[in-house]
Write a protein that holds these residues in place. Sequence first.
Motif, PDB file in Angstrom:
ATOM      1  N   TRP A  19       0.821  -1.216   0.000  1.00  0.00           N
ATOM      2  CA  TRP A  19       0.000   0.000   0.000  1.00  0.00           C
ATOM      3  C   TRP A  19       0.857   1.269   0.000  1.00  0.00           C
ATOM      4  CZ3 TRP A  19      -0.548  -3.928   3.599  1.00  0.00           C
ATOM      5  CH2 TRP A  19      -0.089  -3.690   4.895  1.00  0.00           C
TER       6      TRP A  19
ATOM      7  N   LYS B  34       2.617   1.731  -2.589  1.00  0.00           N
ATOM      8  CA  LYS B  34       2.504   1.995  -4.028  1.00  0.00           C
ATOM      9  C   LYS B  34       3.841   2.473  -4.608  1.00  0.00           C
ATOM     10  CE  LYS B  34      -2.416   3.148  -3.543  1.00  0.00           C
ATOM     11  NZ  LYS B  34      -2.930   2.106  -2.917  1.00  0.00           N
TER      12      LYS B  34
ATOM     13  N   THR C 108       0.331  -3.360  -6.072  1.00  0.00           N
ATOM     14  CA  THR C 108      -0.157  -2.600  -4.919  1.00  0.00           C
ATOM     15  C   THR C 108      -1.329  -3.329  -4.270  1.00  0.00           C
ATOM     16  OG1 THR C 108      -1.729  -1.377  -6.280  1.00  0.00           O
ATOM     17  CG2 THR C 108       0.441  -0.397  -5.984  1.00  0.00           C
ATOM     18  N   SER C 109      -1.624  -2.937  -3.044  1.00  0.00           N
ATOM     19  CA  SER C 109      -2.848  -3.421  -2.390  1.00  0.00           C
ATOM     20  C   SER C 109      -3.316  -2.325  -1.460  1.00  0.00           C
ATOM     21  CB  SER C 109      -2.594  -4.712  -1.613  1.00  0.00           C
ATOM     22  OG  SER C 109      -2.039  -4.403  -0.346  1.00  0.00           O
ATOM     23  N   GLU C 110      -4.467  -2.511  -0.864  1.00  0.00           N
ATOM     24  CA  GLU C 110      -5.012  -1.438  -0.024  1.00  0.00           C
ATOM     25  C   GLU C 110      -4.891  -1.754   1.464  1.00  0.00           C
ATOM     26  OE1 GLU C 110      -5.582   1.440  -1.272  1.00  0.00           O
ATOM     27  OE2 GLU C 110      -5.313   0.683  -3.309  1.00  0.00           O
TER      28      GLU C 110
END
Lengths: 775, 290
Positions: A463, A465, A610-612
């Motif tokens: 996250w 990024k 990416t992930s949240e």
Amino acid sequence: MNRMENPLAGVKSEKFRQVGKPLIRTDSPTKVYGTAVYAGDLTMPGMLYAAVLHSERASALLRRVDTTRAKELPGVHCVLTAEDLPASQGVMTDMPGQTGGMTKNTKQPILAKDRVRFCGEPIALVAAESVAIAEQAIGLIDVDYQDIDGVYDPFDALAPGAPIVYGDDNVVASYKIRKGDIEKGFAEADVIVENTFTTQYQEQAFLEPEAALAWVDELEVLNIRSSTQVVEHYRAVADAIGLPHNRVRLRAEFVGGGFGGKEVMTIEVWLALLALASRRPVRLVQPRERSFLSHGPRHPFNITHRTGVTRDGKITALQISFTSDAGAYAKLSPYILLYATVGATGPYRVDNLHVDSVSAATNNLPACAFRGFGTMQANLACEGQMEEIAKTLGMDSMEVRRRNFIRTGDANATGQIIRSAVWSDQCATQALAALGKRPENSQTTRIGHGVACYQQSYGRILWMKDSSEAWVGVEMDGTVVVRSAVADIGGGQSSALAQITAEILGVPMKEVVVYFGDGAVTPLAGTSTASRALYMSGNATQMAATRVRENLLGCAGRHFSVEAEELDMNDSQVFVVGDPKRSMTINDCVKLCAAEGVHRHNLAIFKAPTSEGIDPETGQGEVFPDFTYGAHAAQVAVDIETGEVRVLQSIGAHDVGQAINLRAVEGQVEGSALMGQGFALCEELILEQGQLQTRSLSEYLIPTSEDVPKIKAIILESGSGLGPFGSKGIGEPVYAPVAASIANAVTDAIGVHIFELPITPEKIVKALRRKETVG
Amino acid sequence: MLPSFELLEPHSLDEALKMLATSEATPLAGGTNLLPDLRAHGRAGRRFISLAALDQLRGVEHKGNRVIMGGSTTLNDILRDPLMPKAAPSLVSMAKVFAGTMIRNAATIAGNICYGSPSADAIPPLLSVDAEVTLTSAAGERTLPLDSFLLGYKKTAHQPDELLKTVAWTIPAADSANLFYKLGRRRGDAITVVGVAVTVVIESGSCSKARIALGSVAPTVFRAKEAENILIGGPLTAATIDQAALTAAQASRPIDDIRASAEYRRHAVHMLVRRLLTQAWQTSGAKQHD
Ligand SMILES: Cc1cc2nc3c(=O)[nH]c(=O)nc-3n(C[C@H](O)[C@H](O)[C@H](O)COP(=O)(O)OP(=O)(O)OC[C@H]3O[C@@H](n4cnc5c(N)ncnc54)[C@H](O)[C@@H]3O)c2cc1C
């Protein structure tokens, strides 16, 4: 070498001409000849010298900081305390990446105001005409402290009524993982094994202490040339002192060792303030004793594992708790705790898992990033626990590992599916085999063999990024330029980019020059941390070089009337494959491009997945791009009368995906063998009531050349990594299993496990005595 | 930071002694104790007298069964002397594990002795061969046993106007063994946790003389004389050896510090003295058999 099908990057089956070879690194000659320039070597006309006053108290109110006498000293140009600083007081101490936000409350005062929270906290800065005058001025600053209650143990800090160092409750961060059905898992277990492991503070002990030079230039740009892992601290400097981002230029010089200690900003902002205040260039090289106070050491951890296993060695449930001592400021503690949490299960598959982790603030030295970043402490507990489980079950510990290794396609602790190769078994088996036959025990020495595996991420938290840019261009004479703001911290970070480019453009590596580490004029590449420099900048460089190659081959194809795919580049020649007569030199090819108006350069950006984030209740989610796997094996001789341990052999076997420079990979394995040995056996920052007792390198003991065992690197290449040519990150991974392998070898030698690092002769003697009396 | 200091550079021993007699100054040999101390907590403006140019202070002379070593002889000089392995085996074992090569090139024997640290590694071997020190000043010379030169924690019989000129001893008898062991927290550049030197002389199957010298376990390096006496007059059985080793451990007055606890140090003295005496008895016994 072995390769496996790579589901992600696509395995490059072609033979490499330069990648993977042990070529001479571009930075080697200058370092060998002693001509390399480090930040502390830099001088400028009119330069002043800085010195820093660090707090002598761990927990006190600052009633008065009187700089009158220091200011009056001839030769002193400026003395700064918190009073003199811009209102934005505070410098960000976490690393949000290009776009991400901060974790809560990680700002740390640039200089202490009203209160000091740890022994060593900076209080005042001086710039003077010589180091001697600056030091004298520091001695003339009168500080009136009023001691207040402090707290020096993370468990005490979390207890009700503890003195508050941070936030409302001293909790700097906490995480949990809830996965599967732990009750059911324990019910299925035949035995439950529970142990607590503790680790100590470890100091990075880089050869080169913090060093930097700062000045304001003719364009009113604040310049800083520094020994740093992170060029992009220029933003944090600008924010901290209220300048626009484009008015701060930070250049990373060759770094004489970082290991995470130069990841968070160290001395840059101090020099920035002094240069602005004095309008003169100002340089600081921290003396070793103050270097110990100027960056964060490795966090001490307390780790409990409660493992349920079946009689045949299968883990059915695992409950883990972590408590780390963050020290007086948050710095990167939340992230480091996250790494430990994600890495809680090591390289093993555990379907029923509870993890509870907490990092507590104390009045000790603020701990921070150090090679491994929390994962290695977690791993140490996993690997010690493997031995204890094996002992309880009467099984071989490698067999227990084999029954539990995570495999490609399995989910790890946070439920992230592992997509790259997992060669833990091959690596451990080869490393152990390489130890060879055990020498005979003598009357007073016992030989032990130990192994440890690991799982260590490379690349930054998803996250954040993360991205990295690189520029590759060919000059009219066929020589090649790479531009990347990557910080070269000694692992061959810039050289790897040259080797990748040389491979793709078919030029000798010596024809490639890499301009690196300049926040203003080289494309931003992100940090040299998290074992990400090769992964990120290597990919960006590979992309840029490939596009330049496409442009060149396009021109050459038109010239030879063939498709670009029929062409290849090697030895600075562009030629039709299978028809060597149809060839031209790369410089002729570049001239063709120029004549046609085709770009001879390319600026590429590589963006990581990416992930949240993870679910706060279950800890489930994708956290890292990928992981590296491998093993380390050690052979030790323990003197059972005095408890002395001698490491005889130290062998690292790692699946690096693809070596870019074989020698550089071996160098990482060798360095990590010694660093891990120090952590296992002799290194320890000792604090008493927050006061550092091991203040110099005569008290803080790193292994010396006399302590070097026989070291061997076994390099496996699955080609399955996310880096250029299928490579994986290796800077931290190679370090992750070393201390555990030595601890396990000691256990093997003496028949009792020592759960508390470092394993000193004294602890061994005590453990052996206990064993004798207990029977 | 290293504070500034004044450096006097005499070219002869006489000149140096005159300087010492007339000005308040400290001899500076290799500087491997003085300079780190000065950097750590020294004040500016001290005056040092460099011994670097005084060649007559450096070197080893072998005269029959006597060895006379100049005070400025370095630890690496000891390793380079071809006769030293016979003249004082324990001193050679010690020099091999003293600091690291760089420091051994600079560190001198006189500096080690005169600094008077309890962890001075050269002192146990020298005590184990009954070395004497000769001190010289503008007023004259005096010779005394090293054992009585050491007075307490960093306290010696050295007077401010004196230089340690030589250390001398008699080569151990043929039927003897002379051993040293340094226990440290790492192998290179380690401050000694326990240092042990022993000498055992055998005459017709029984121990006629014994020396046990211990470093880092009392305010000064010392001889465990009571333990030595236990060994005299008979063959060294495992029981006598253990009793002597235990007595040596009891005679120690170690402290707790960051390197080790007092309790551990005492234990290590027991183990190491026992081990070295056993080895000494076995090797000197073997010599008798030949
Ligand atoms: C990295 C490092 C590692 C070390 N390792 C060890 C070790 O393993 N074992 C060990 O025992 N020590 C060790 N030391 C300490 C030191 O090296 C030794 O004590 C050394 O022998 C001191 O000798 P020097 O010539 O350097 O003495 P200096 O520092 O020059 O002097 C020491 C003292 O002796 C006095 N002195 C010197 N020569 C004379 C003389 N001729 N007459 C009268 N007084 C004199 C000086 O005035 C001073 O008080 C180490 C030091 C360092 C820095």
